[in-house]
Design a protein around this motif. Sequence first.
Motif: not given
Length: 76
Positions: A35-43
């Motif tokens: 699986m893919t784990i992404k760290l995101v911080h949308p505006p």
Amino acid sequence: MQIDQNLVAALCLLGFKFLGGDLFSGEIAEIKGNMTIKLVHPPGEELKFVVELPSEKQMIFSVDRHRIVGLAELWQ
């Protein structure tokens, strides 16, 4: 978005690869396997882990940057 050095170091230690920094999606880093784990911080939103499952479903978790750093310190 400014990423503090402790968070960068922790993500590197945990095996994350840094992405180009797409301002629209807020994608910061990812780690791939089954699986893919992404760290995101949308505006305008908080820091989140997005787990992309093989079935193309997602799980999203809000995360505190200090917990990521703490986890990396435990792994050392």
